[in-house]
Design a protein around this motif. Structure first.
Motif, PDB file in Angstrom:
ATOM      1  N   GLU A  80       0.965  -1.085  -0.178  1.00 18.06           N
ATOM      2  CA  GLU A  80       0.073  -0.025  -0.016  1.00 18.06           C
ATOM      3  C   GLU A  80       0.757   1.214   0.008  1.00 18.06           C
ATOM      4  OE1 GLU A  80      -2.532  -0.221   3.377  1.00 18.06           O
ATOM      5  OE2 GLU A  80      -4.053  -1.624   2.207  1.00 18.06           O
ATOM      6  N   LYS A  81       2.029   1.251   0.416  1.00 18.45           N
ATOM      7  CA  LYS A  81       3.149   2.258   0.433  1.00 18.45           C
ATOM      8  C   LYS A  81       4.028   2.331  -0.516  1.00 18.45           C
ATOM      9  CE  LYS A  81       1.284   4.108   4.453  1.00 18.45           C
ATOM     10  NZ  LYS A  81       0.735   5.292   4.183  1.00 18.45           N
ATOM     11  N   ASP A  82       3.711   1.437  -1.625  1.00 18.20           N
ATOM     12  CA  ASP A  82       4.508   1.493  -2.691  1.00 18.20           C
ATOM     13  C   ASP A  82       6.000   0.523  -2.603  1.00 18.20           C
ATOM     14  OD1 ASP A  82       2.729   2.950  -4.269  1.00 18.20           O
ATOM     15  OD2 ASP A  82       3.634   4.690  -3.727  1.00 18.20           O
ATOM     16  N   VAL A  83       5.851  -0.488  -1.727  1.00 19.11           N
ATOM     17  CA  VAL A  83       7.119  -1.233  -1.553  1.00 19.11           C
ATOM     18  C   VAL A  83       6.926  -2.120  -2.617  1.00 19.11           C
ATOM     19  CG1 VAL A  83       8.071  -3.149  -0.071  1.00 19.11           C
ATOM     20  CG2 VAL A  83       7.151  -0.980   1.097  1.00 19.11           C
ATOM     21  N   PHE A  84       8.091  -2.280  -3.413  1.00 22.24           N
ATOM     22  CA  PHE A  84       7.915  -3.038  -4.545  1.00 22.24           C
ATOM     23  C   PHE A  84       9.238  -4.107  -4.633  1.00 22.24           C
ATOM     24  CE2 PHE A  84       8.091  -2.588  -9.641  1.00 22.24           C
ATOM     25  CZ  PHE A  84       7.397  -3.886  -9.806  1.00 22.24           C
ATOM     26  N   ILE A  85       8.857  -5.479  -4.282  1.00 26.25           N
ATOM     27  CA  ILE A  85       9.747  -6.395  -4.080  1.00 26.25           C
ATOM     28  C   ILE A  85       9.276  -7.451  -5.154  1.00 26.25           C
ATOM     29  CG2 ILE A  85      10.813  -8.106  -2.812  1.00 26.25           C
ATOM     30  CD1 ILE A  85      10.319  -6.111  -0.565  1.00 26.25           C
ATOM     31  N   MET A  86      10.190  -8.081  -5.798  1.00 32.40           N
ATOM     32  CA  MET A  86       9.864  -9.006  -6.957  1.00 32.40           C
ATOM     33  C   MET A  86      10.738 -10.053  -6.656  1.00 32.40           C
ATOM     34  SD  MET A  86       7.218  -7.700  -8.309  1.00 32.40           S
ATOM     35  CE  MET A  86       6.821  -8.764 -10.112  1.00 32.40           C
ATOM     36  N   HIS A  87      10.354 -11.380  -7.429  1.00 29.30           N
ATOM     37  CA  HIS A  87      11.345 -12.405  -7.275  1.00 29.30           C
ATOM     38  C   HIS A  87      11.540 -13.227  -8.642  1.00 29.30           C
ATOM     39  CE1 HIS A  87       9.630 -11.795  -3.366  1.00 29.30           C
ATOM     40  NE2 HIS A  87      10.847 -12.339  -2.907  1.00 29.30           N
ATOM     41  N   ARG A  88      12.638 -13.607  -8.960  1.00 25.69           N
ATOM     42  CA  ARG A  88      12.742 -14.300 -10.246  1.00 25.69           C
ATOM     43  C   ARG A  88      13.474 -15.933  -9.662  1.00 25.69           C
ATOM     44  NH1 ARG A  88      15.263  -9.619 -11.894  1.00 25.69           N
ATOM     45  NH2 ARG A  88      17.227 -10.505 -11.258  1.00 25.69           N
ATOM     46  N   GLU A  89      12.488 -16.753  -9.996  1.00 28.98           N
ATOM     47  CA  GLU A  89      12.780 -18.044  -9.743  1.00 28.98           C
ATOM     48  C   GLU A  89      13.945 -18.610 -10.557  1.00 28.98           C
ATOM     49  OE1 GLU A  89      12.236 -22.722  -9.949  1.00 28.98           O
ATOM     50  OE2 GLU A  89      11.286 -21.430 -11.205  1.00 28.98           O
ATOM     51  N   CYS A  90      14.873 -19.285 -10.238  1.00 26.58           N
ATOM     52  CA  CYS A  90      16.080 -19.833 -11.145  1.00 26.58           C
ATOM     53  C   CYS A  90      16.227 -21.117 -11.167  1.00 26.58           C
ATOM     54  CB  CYS A  90      17.278 -19.019 -10.657  1.00 26.58           C
ATOM     55  SG  CYS A  90      17.217 -17.261 -10.610  1.00 26.58           S
ATOM     56  N   GLY A  91      15.397 -21.887 -10.438  1.00 28.39           N
ATOM     57  CA  GLY A  91      15.675 -23.315 -10.257  1.00 28.39           C
ATOM     58  C   GLY A  91      15.462 -24.167  -9.045  1.00 28.39           C
ATOM     59  N   THR A  92      14.497 -25.056  -8.934  1.00 24.68           N
ATOM     60  CA  THR A  92      14.229 -25.547  -7.534  1.00 24.68           C
ATOM     61  C   THR A  92      14.326 -27.191  -7.730  1.00 24.68           C
ATOM     62  OG1 THR A  92      12.514 -23.916  -7.514  1.00 24.68           O
ATOM     63  CG2 THR A  92      12.292 -25.885  -6.317  1.00 24.68           C
ATOM     64  N   LEU A  93      14.949 -27.708  -6.800  1.00 23.75           N
ATOM     65  CA  LEU A  93      14.900 -29.031  -6.517  1.00 23.75           C
ATOM     66  C   LEU A  93      14.743 -29.379  -4.929  1.00 23.75           C
ATOM     67  CD1 LEU A  93      18.620 -29.969  -8.618  1.00 23.75           C
ATOM     68  CD2 LEU A  93      16.023 -30.808  -8.934  1.00 23.75           C
ATOM     69  N   VAL A  94      14.267 -30.616  -4.741  1.00 27.80           N
ATOM     70  CA  VAL A  94      13.510 -31.342  -3.380  1.00 27.80           C
ATOM     71  C   VAL A  94      14.462 -32.391  -2.990  1.00 27.80           C
ATOM     72  CG1 VAL A  94      11.314 -32.144  -2.295  1.00 27.80           C
ATOM     73  CG2 VAL A  94      11.322 -30.270  -3.795  1.00 27.80           C
ATOM     74  N   GLU A  95      14.700 -32.469  -1.516  1.00 28.09           N
ATOM     75  CA  GLU A  95      15.000 -33.362  -0.993  1.00 28.09           C
ATOM     76  C   GLU A  95      13.926 -34.194   0.000  1.00 28.09           C
ATOM     77  OE1 GLU A  95      19.876 -32.425  -0.777  1.00 28.09           O
ATOM     78  OE2 GLU A  95      18.634 -31.557   0.901  1.00 28.09           O
ATOM     79  N   LEU A  96      13.702 -35.478  -0.088  1.00 27.86           N
ATOM     80  CA  LEU A  96      12.842 -36.232   0.613  1.00 27.86           C
ATOM     81  C   LEU A  96      13.149 -36.932   1.751  1.00 27.86           C
ATOM     82  CD1 LEU A  96       9.677 -36.645   0.183  1.00 27.86           C
ATOM     83  CD2 LEU A  96      10.195 -38.643  -1.046  1.00 27.86           C
ATOM     84  N   GLY A  97      12.801 -36.977   2.815  1.00 26.65           N
ATOM     85  CA  GLY A  97      13.167 -37.660   3.871  1.00 26.65           C
ATOM     86  C   GLY A  97      12.849 -39.176   3.817  1.00 26.65           C
ATOM     87  N   LYS A  98      13.597 -40.001   4.442  1.00 23.54           N
ATOM     88  CA  LYS A  98      13.307 -41.343   4.270  1.00 23.54           C
ATOM     89  C   LYS A  98      12.035 -41.796   4.762  1.00 23.54           C
ATOM     90  CE  LYS A  98      18.072 -42.855   4.773  1.00 23.54           C
ATOM     91  NZ  LYS A  98      18.757 -41.727   4.389  1.00 23.54           N
ATOM     92  N   ASP A  99      11.086 -41.027   5.644  1.00 23.03           N
ATOM     93  CA  ASP A  99      10.030 -41.873   6.078  1.00 23.03           C
ATOM     94  C   ASP A  99       8.785 -41.088   5.226  1.00 23.03           C
ATOM     95  OD1 ASP A  99       9.851 -38.919   7.020  1.00 23.03           O
ATOM     96  OD2 ASP A  99       9.227 -39.655   8.976  1.00 23.03           O
ATOM     97  N   LYS A 100       9.269 -40.239   4.246  1.00 23.69           N
ATOM     98  CA  LYS A 100       8.336 -39.715   2.948  1.00 23.69           C
ATOM     99  C   LYS A 100       7.347 -38.558   3.518  1.00 23.69           C
ATOM    100  CE  LYS A 100      10.648 -42.346   0.383  1.00 23.69           C
ATOM    101  NZ  LYS A 100      10.011 -43.506  -0.306  1.00 23.69           N
ATOM    102  N   THR A 101       7.579 -38.216   5.071  1.00 20.43           N
ATOM    103  CA  THR A 101       6.796 -37.150   5.451  1.00 20.43           C
ATOM    104  C   THR A 101       7.065 -35.681   5.612  1.00 20.43           C
ATOM    105  OG1 THR A 101       7.146 -37.913   7.759  1.00 20.43           O
ATOM    106  CG2 THR A 101       5.479 -39.268   6.851  1.00 20.43           C
ATOM    107  N   LEU A 248      14.952 -33.491   7.739  1.00 23.69           N
ATOM    108  CA  LEU A 248      14.624 -34.607   6.974  1.00 23.69           C
ATOM    109  C   LEU A 248      14.748 -35.884   7.677  1.00 23.69           C
ATOM    110  CD1 LEU A 248      17.051 -33.299   3.914  1.00 23.69           C
ATOM    111  CD2 LEU A 248      14.305 -33.769   3.894  1.00 23.69           C
ATOM    112  N   ASP A 249      15.342 -36.027   8.922  1.00 21.41           N
ATOM    113  CA  ASP A 249      15.435 -37.307   9.725  1.00 21.41           C
ATOM    114  C   ASP A 249      14.542 -37.285  10.514  1.00 21.41           C
ATOM    115  OD1 ASP A 249      17.878 -37.856   8.222  1.00 21.41           O
ATOM    116  OD2 ASP A 249      19.084 -37.191   9.525  1.00 21.41           O
TER     117      ASP A 249
END
Length: 261
Positions: A80-101, A248-249
């Motif tokens: 509302e006060k003209d704060v102007f923040i943007m984001h450029r996503e440059c790639g995403t990867l994920v690690e999955l814990g052993k119990d998958k939760t 993750l553990d």
């Protein structure tokens, strides 16, 4: 500089694997990519839906640790006060814990914050207001609305780290519990090709390398900068990876470091 050392002590599911693993990792990557898509466009309902119903926190240079609902409220007030923040996503990867939760989402992104400084700001004069923290009063950006103001960006290359969990009580949906960033490299970018501020040695020295220009520019507008955020190397870099592995553990994590260093 980034460290040459491998910060992980073990290997988690991060590529290939069973179809169920691929689907879980893809679902988590969707959550991560929701940050730049939804927050930048003020799609607040969609943004809120990325997080757990309770206990979700995010950290940024200008906010420190906030519940996601506080963060949304402050973000709305800023826009509302003209704060102007943007984001450029440059790639995403994920690690999955052993119990998958549980999972960790790693989203490389560039934060780009547009600033408008009047001449007194360029000489190092700070705005006196404090509206960045959700309190009442004049917002910092009001102080920059003066004749002769000029625009520039600060671009900050980061890794957004999403601490994500699967909840059996909500149809096994993946939701985000915490988001904390590695701030790795930043720079000042002119908008018109000519005009940019100069920051004093004192302004830059107090802020960790990795977000010193972003932090210095935000501090001139009255923001209280979080000085305990992980960067591309060092003690908090190691600590962050330790907390990621605990998550993750299936262990308990502590990301609330502010004032404890």
């Amino acid at each position: 500089m980034t460290s040459p050392q491998d910060p992980h002590t073990k290997l988690y599911s991060h590529i290939n694997g069973q179809t169920s693993d691929l689907l879980d990792r893809y679902a988590v990557s969707e959550l991560c990519k929701g940050w730049p898509v939804y927050r930048d466009a003020s799609e607040w309902q969609n943004y809120r839906d990325l997080f757990t119903a309770e206990g979700a926190y995010v950290w940024t240079t200008w906010s420190g640790p906030r519940t996601v609902d506080e963060f949304i409220s402050i973000s709305k007030a800023g826009k509302e006060k003209d704060v102007f923040i943007m984001h450029r996503e440059c790639g995403t990867l994920v690690e999955l814990g052993k119990d998958k939760t549980r999972a960790i989402g790693k989203m490389k992104a560039t934060i780009t914050h547009r600033f408008k400084f009047s001449p007194q700001h360029s000489n190092g004069t700070h705005a006196a207001s404090n509206g960045s923290n959700g309190t009442t009063g004049t917002h910092p950006h009001d102080a920059a609305k003066a004749e002769g103001e000029y625009e520039f960006d600060v671009d900050c290359d980061c890794r957004f780290i999403f601490f994500v969990e699967k909840n059996a009580s909500t149809n096994n949906e993946w939701k985000t519990r915490y988001v904390k960033l590695f701030y790795e490299k930043d720079k000042v970018v002119t908008v018109d090709g000519f005009t940019a501020p100069r920051f004093s040695k004192a302004e830059l020295e107090r802020i960790p390398k990795g977000y010193k220009y972003l932090g210095a520019a935000q501090a001139r507008l009255g923001y209280e900068i979080d000085l305990d955020l992980p960067t591309a190397s060092g003690e908090l870099w190691d600590r962050m990876y330790g907390e990621m592995e605990k998550w993750l553990d299936g262990g308990k994590v502590d990301l609330f470091w502010e004032g404890k260093q």
